[in-house]
Design an enzyme around this catalytic site. Sequence first.
Site, short mmCIF file in Angstrom:
data_model
loop_
_atom_site.label_atom_id
_atom_site.label_comp_id
_atom_site.label_asym_id
_atom_site.label_seq_id
_atom_site.Cartn_x
_atom_site.Cartn_y
_atom_site.Cartn_z
N VAL A 1 0.83 -1.20 0.00
CA VAL A 1 0.00 0.00 0.00
C VAL A 1 0.87 1.25 0.00
O VAL A 1 0.59 2.22 -0.72
CB VAL A 1 -0.96 -0.01 1.21
CG1 VAL A 1 -1.61 1.36 1.39
CG2 VAL A 1 -2.04 -1.08 1.02
N GLU A 2 1.93 1.25 0.79
CA GLU A 2 2.75 2.46 0.94
C GLU A 2 3.54 2.80 -0.31
O GLU A 2 3.49 3.94 -0.78
CB GLU A 2 3.70 2.30 2.13
CG GLU A 2 3.03 2.37 3.49
CD GLU A 2 2.50 3.75 3.81
OE1 GLU A 2 2.98 4.74 3.23
OE2 GLU A 2 1.60 3.85 4.65
#
Length: 370
Positions: free
Chosen positions: A154-155
């Site tokens: 996600v990051e």
Amino acid sequence: MAPLWLAASLLPAWAHASPAAHPAAKKQTSTHSPRPAAKKVSKKNSQPVQGTLPYGHRADAMAFADDLAERRQLNRDDLRHALSQARLLPGVPKLMLPPSSPTAKNWQAYRSRFVEPIRIGAGLRFWQQHRATLERAEQSYGVPAAIIVGILGVETIYGQQMGTYRVIDALATLAFDFPAAHPRATERQAYFRSELEQFLSYHQRAGSDPLLPRGSYAGAMGQPQFMPSSWVKYAVDFDGDGKIDLFNSPEDAIGSVANYFKGYGWQTGLPTHYPVRLEGSAQDKEALLLPDILPTFSVASFSAKGGLLSEAGQRHPGQLALVELQNGGAEPSYVAGTENFYVITRYNWSSYYAMAVIELGQAVAQALPR
């Protein structure tokens, strides 16, 4: 372009901000051990420098450097030299402002940005390549490999998108030119000044160049997008090479994410959430939603207010929170969040973010060859 409410929830700064950024959060403190005396920072950076108006001409910035040097017993000239080369990023302050016309939150739209083929494929390759490290992190810290893989996916899509802003520019901009129109401007500006302090202190004690790191427009760095205070407190040398490198070492990133969650109270073996069906009154639902995502209700009190849990949920040993995920104009989705769900929101205080991390990790795990 993503809705502004979504973009704001992705901001890594909120993940590693002062826990006061979320009203239900517990306070944490950051510390670091002394390091060798700093070397002179270089005056050159091979990468293009963004921004305008160097902070060397700002009395408040130089006063900040002087105060920091005195309080932390650092080299005043080095701090002044580094901060004088930081530049104002004119477009960054407006990115901190809430949208004037908020877009309706939509969990399904949000989820589709992260639980999708590119991230799942990249996550599969990452897991296969670093399987031993993920297993070691799980054994050392008790955090499942799927959660770590979900966070890194996600990051930054496993290091593919770590940000292009010079970190010193981003932090200085938000420390000295945070938008006054923000509803919590004083609190947020103080937070970014604290992060700038951590950043400059770390680099001077390490003898490294603070002009080199690149990251997000909020100053988050590396594969896990740690803010400086999180780097200082939670980053670990998990590959054993004698240094911490969250930019180039997937092993350090894996161990540091796991250590971060352990530091915020991750409970080994505890699920993150359970399915739930609501059959109480509107007042019962309102009462369940009142504490937001902070686990507050015992299974008995949760059930008494109409939160019907799965069989596994009925055996949950601790507290629960009713988590609402809005779906635009459609009916919201609900889950019963546990203490571990709350821990994930210490990385980013959005419940949508936490669910995306969980479901991306699950999707990658399901894609692994049996």
